[in-house]
Design a protein around this motif. Structure first.
Motif, PDB file in Angstrom:
ATOM      1  N   PRO B  18      13.006  -4.926 -22.447  1.00 58.07           N
ATOM      2  CA  PRO B  18      11.721  -5.424 -21.933  1.00 58.07           C
ATOM      3  C   PRO B  18      10.595  -5.091 -22.919  1.00 58.07           C
ATOM      4  O   PRO B  18      10.476  -3.947 -23.369  1.00 58.07           O
ATOM      5  CB  PRO B  18      11.536  -4.647 -20.622  1.00 58.07           C
ATOM      6  CG  PRO B  18      12.914  -4.272 -20.201  1.00 58.07           C
ATOM      7  CD  PRO B  18      13.658  -4.020 -21.484  1.00 58.07           C
ATOM      8  N   GLN B  20       7.611  -4.654 -22.398  1.00 54.02           N
ATOM      9  CA  GLN B  20       6.697  -3.638 -21.889  1.00 54.02           C
ATOM     10  C   GLN B  20       7.155  -2.226 -22.202  1.00 54.02           C
ATOM     11  O   GLN B  20       6.340  -1.314 -22.277  1.00 54.02           O
ATOM     12  CB  GLN B  20       6.570  -3.784 -20.378  1.00 54.02           C
ATOM     13  CG  GLN B  20       5.542  -4.840 -20.046  1.00 54.02           C
ATOM     14  CD  GLN B  20       5.539  -5.117 -18.592  1.00 54.02           C
ATOM     15  OE1 GLN B  20       6.485  -5.742 -18.091  1.00 54.02           O
ATOM     16  NE2 GLN B  20       4.526  -4.662 -17.907  1.00 54.02           N
ATOM     17  N   TYR B  25       5.391   2.564 -23.835  1.00 46.14           N
ATOM     18  CA  TYR B  25       6.050   3.878 -23.764  1.00 46.14           C
ATOM     19  C   TYR B  25       5.080   5.019 -24.034  1.00 46.14           C
ATOM     20  O   TYR B  25       5.206   6.091 -23.434  1.00 46.14           O
ATOM     21  CB  TYR B  25       7.276   3.950 -24.691  1.00 46.14           C
ATOM     22  CG  TYR B  25       6.984   3.985 -26.170  1.00 46.14           C
ATOM     23  CD1 TYR B  25       6.823   2.812 -26.898  1.00 46.14           C
ATOM     24  CD2 TYR B  25       6.879   5.190 -26.864  1.00 46.14           C
ATOM     25  CE1 TYR B  25       6.552   2.826 -28.250  1.00 46.14           C
ATOM     26  CE2 TYR B  25       6.607   5.223 -28.221  1.00 46.14           C
ATOM     27  CZ  TYR B  25       6.439   4.028 -28.911  1.00 46.14           C
ATOM     28  OH  TYR B  25       6.168   4.064 -30.254  1.00 46.14           O
ATOM     29  N   GLU B 100      16.425   2.852 -13.493  1.00 45.97           N
ATOM     30  CA  GLU B 100      15.633   2.126 -12.499  1.00 45.97           C
ATOM     31  C   GLU B 100      14.230   2.728 -12.308  1.00 45.97           C
ATOM     32  O   GLU B 100      13.250   1.976 -12.211  1.00 45.97           O
ATOM     33  CB  GLU B 100      16.393   2.076 -11.173  1.00 45.97           C
ATOM     34  CG  GLU B 100      15.840   1.116 -10.146  1.00 45.97           C
ATOM     35  CD  GLU B 100      15.969  -0.369 -10.529  1.00 45.97           C
ATOM     36  OE1 GLU B 100      16.746  -0.684 -11.441  1.00 45.97           O
ATOM     37  OE2 GLU B 100      15.284  -1.203  -9.904  1.00 45.97           O
ATOM     38  N   TRP B 103      12.103   1.293 -15.030  1.00 42.99           N
ATOM     39  CA  TRP B 103      11.795  -0.133 -14.850  1.00 42.99           C
ATOM     40  C   TRP B 103      10.779  -0.325 -13.733  1.00 42.99           C
ATOM     41  O   TRP B 103       9.869  -1.152 -13.835  1.00 42.99           O
ATOM     42  CB  TRP B 103      13.066  -0.948 -14.565  1.00 42.99           C
ATOM     43  CG  TRP B 103      14.197  -0.789 -15.539  1.00 42.99           C
ATOM     44  CD1 TRP B 103      15.522  -0.600 -15.235  1.00 42.99           C
ATOM     45  CD2 TRP B 103      14.127  -0.795 -16.974  1.00 42.99           C
ATOM     46  NE1 TRP B 103      16.270  -0.484 -16.389  1.00 42.99           N
ATOM     47  CE2 TRP B 103      15.443  -0.601 -17.467  1.00 42.99           C
ATOM     48  CE3 TRP B 103      13.092  -0.919 -17.901  1.00 42.99           C
ATOM     49  CZ2 TRP B 103      15.756  -0.554 -18.837  1.00 42.99           C
ATOM     50  CZ3 TRP B 103      13.383  -0.858 -19.265  1.00 42.99           C
ATOM     51  CH2 TRP B 103      14.696  -0.682 -19.718  1.00 42.99           C
ATOM     52  N   GLU B 104      10.930   0.446 -12.640  1.00 42.33           N
ATOM     53  CA  GLU B 104       9.975   0.294 -11.530  1.00 42.33           C
ATOM     54  C   GLU B 104       8.557   0.631 -11.988  1.00 42.33           C
ATOM     55  O   GLU B 104       7.602  -0.044 -11.604  1.00 42.33           O
ATOM     56  CB  GLU B 104      10.393   1.158 -10.342  1.00 42.33           C
ATOM     57  CG  GLU B 104      11.659   0.615  -9.689  1.00 42.33           C
ATOM     58  CD  GLU B 104      12.029   1.329  -8.393  1.00 42.33           C
ATOM     59  OE1 GLU B 104      11.313   2.268  -7.989  1.00 42.33           O
ATOM     60  OE2 GLU B 104      13.060   0.948  -7.793  1.00 42.33           O
ATOM     61  N   LEU B 106       7.420   0.405 -15.111  1.00 40.16           N
ATOM     62  CA  LEU B 106       6.967  -0.610 -16.072  1.00 40.16           C
ATOM     63  C   LEU B 106       6.637  -1.940 -15.410  1.00 40.16           C
ATOM     64  O   LEU B 106       5.725  -2.641 -15.835  1.00 40.16           O
ATOM     65  CB  LEU B 106       8.047  -0.869 -17.136  1.00 40.16           C
ATOM     66  CG  LEU B 106       8.200   0.152 -18.237  1.00 40.16           C
ATOM     67  CD1 LEU B 106       9.361  -0.250 -19.141  1.00 40.16           C
ATOM     68  CD2 LEU B 106       6.925   0.288 -19.073  1.00 40.16           C
ATOM     69  N   PHE B 107       7.392  -2.293 -14.369  1.00 35.68           N
ATOM     70  CA  PHE B 107       7.243  -3.628 -13.784  1.00 35.68           C
ATOM     71  C   PHE B 107       6.290  -3.646 -12.590  1.00 35.68           C
ATOM     72  O   PHE B 107       6.166  -4.663 -11.918  1.00 35.68           O
ATOM     73  CB  PHE B 107       8.602  -4.202 -13.381  1.00 35.68           C
ATOM     74  CG  PHE B 107       9.533  -4.421 -14.539  1.00 35.68           C
ATOM     75  CD1 PHE B 107       9.042  -4.770 -15.796  1.00 35.68           C
ATOM     76  CD2 PHE B 107      10.910  -4.283 -14.393  1.00 35.68           C
ATOM     77  CE1 PHE B 107       9.898  -4.970 -16.875  1.00 35.68           C
ATOM     78  CE2 PHE B 107      11.775  -4.488 -15.463  1.00 35.68           C
ATOM     79  CZ  PHE B 107      11.267  -4.827 -16.707  1.00 35.68           C
ATOM     80  N   THR B 108       5.642  -2.508 -12.303  1.00 29.90           N
ATOM     81  CA  THR B 108       4.655  -2.513 -11.234  1.00 29.90           C
ATOM     82  C   THR B 108       3.475  -3.358 -11.672  1.00 29.90           C
ATOM     83  O   THR B 108       2.957  -3.217 -12.773  1.00 29.90           O
ATOM     84  CB  THR B 108       4.187  -1.077 -10.916  1.00 29.90           C
ATOM     85  OG1 THR B 108       5.312  -0.343 -10.457  1.00 29.90           O
ATOM     86  CG2 THR B 108       3.109  -1.075  -9.843  1.00 29.90           C
ATOM     87  N   TYR B 109       3.108  -4.246 -10.785  1.00 27.45           N
ATOM     88  CA  TYR B 109       1.987  -5.133 -11.060  1.00 27.45           C
ATOM     89  C   TYR B 109       0.692  -4.332 -10.955  1.00 27.45           C
ATOM     90  O   TYR B 109       0.463  -3.649  -9.962  1.00 27.45           O
ATOM     91  CB  TYR B 109       1.999  -6.270 -10.041  1.00 27.45           C
ATOM     92  CG  TYR B 109       0.764  -7.102 -10.067  1.00 27.45           C
ATOM     93  CD1 TYR B 109       0.510  -7.958 -11.135  1.00 27.45           C
ATOM     94  CD2 TYR B 109      -0.158  -7.024  -9.023  1.00 27.45           C
ATOM     95  CE1 TYR B 109      -0.630  -8.736 -11.146  1.00 27.45           C
ATOM     96  CE2 TYR B 109      -1.298  -7.801  -9.035  1.00 27.45           C
ATOM     97  CZ  TYR B 109      -1.530  -8.647 -10.101  1.00 27.45           C
ATOM     98  OH  TYR B 109      -2.658  -9.405 -10.128  1.00 27.45           O
TER      99      TYR B 109
END
Lengths: 122, 122, 122, 122
Positions: B18, B20, B25, B100, B103-104, B106-109
């Motif tokens: 990803p 992001q 990082y 996970e 990822w959670e 990083l992918f939080t809006y």
């Protein structure tokens, strides 16, 4: 409850990294900061910026733009990175980084002579 | 003239990273060696090894297995990495690393200032 | 509220498809069912099955296994697919499908002679 | 001897396709031409065109633009495709296709009640 990005956005924002870059960068004489700078050049390229400045690179690393310039020079000296000239859509000649020398080194087929892994023995 | 790997082999040996992770990082308090160790865990997983040892990880980094162990503990403490239990194909319970939590994060809006979802507002 | 798969699972389960396969399959004389069968062979390969049977292929398509067999033969005749012999981990010789002939056709560099873009001028 | 594209060009020109789209499109009531049209929408998006016309879509398929229009309407009716409004870089409101409804259907976690693969049984 957290709200997550759309799946489309997650699918859209991936870079493909050859596994061999991850397994073999130390054999090419690179260390982690150099590897990550290469990954950032690769990422910028997918976003349409094929000649990121040391400042742009430094903005995503823990090291300074001076250090990024130094690493860029070192990668060029090691013949892993080159600077090419490219016509953009308006036919203006631009410079851009090319990682082709790195990929050519990584993707060269190495015949295996040693006893441990004779994968191909026709 | 060098002989290159097959295109099939090149296509087969990619990991998806990803963007992001590469851009964010440092915002997660990570530096380059930690990022690369995360990438190696991600790569090992695609190869069917979801619980690489510190020695396996160290074999592809410039740091020692002791240092890898230290980074693993630190990633778990920062809640970016967790250890999960998983049944393998023989129904034996195994431990595996899970990225996970990373990822959670990083992918939080991230909402931009206003209460609704004005994704584009300037 | 629906429960979604983990991000890790989504990241783990992608196949990489060369854009040129999608843009140029009709130029190679293929139609949609043949393209999708190629994509399924490519996908099975990433899952460790490099010689799926016509039945396995048909299970994911709208066409019968007889039709899949016919398409496989046709792809081999068009020299887009080949059957290779490969040693598996136990050093037993196995057959597997290779899409290398297809990739070689797709990745051949077409020199551009004129200022516009007459890319294909057979 | 044929001359191939650069490795960089090959790496740059890939689309990521969720395996589940390939394994489950028939369960969603789709056939091959519909699947390939979805893949073309996905590909156009990676190239910055998020609202390809039926003519653009038809140019890469074996079917006519009329047939493409029909498939687009059918995908919208099946709630796999939607038309969204999006601000572009010049803050002009544009329409674009969104495959988010499809991804949400594909990535919904399906609890497994049957005896064979009870993956999660806490």
């Amino acid at each position: 409850m957290p709200k997550y990005q759309s799946f489309q956005s997650i699918l859209d924002n991936q870079v493909m990294v050859p596994k061999q870059l991850l397994t073999d960068y130390t054999k090419l004489g690179l260390e982690e900061t150099e590897l990550v700078l290469i990954l950032q050049i690769h990422r910028y390229r997918t976003e349409g910026n094929s000649f990121p400045t040391p400042e742009e690179l430094a903005s995503t690393l823990t090291v300074s733009s001076q250090e990024c310039s130094k690493i860029l020079r070192s990668l060029i000296q090691k013949q892993l990175l080159s600077i090419e000239q490219q016509h953009n859509e308006q036919q203006v000649l631009n410079e851009c980084y090319s990682l082709e020398p790195l990929w050519e080194k990584l993707f060269t087929y190495t015949p295996v002579n040693s006893p441990e892994t004779p994968e191909f023995n026709e």
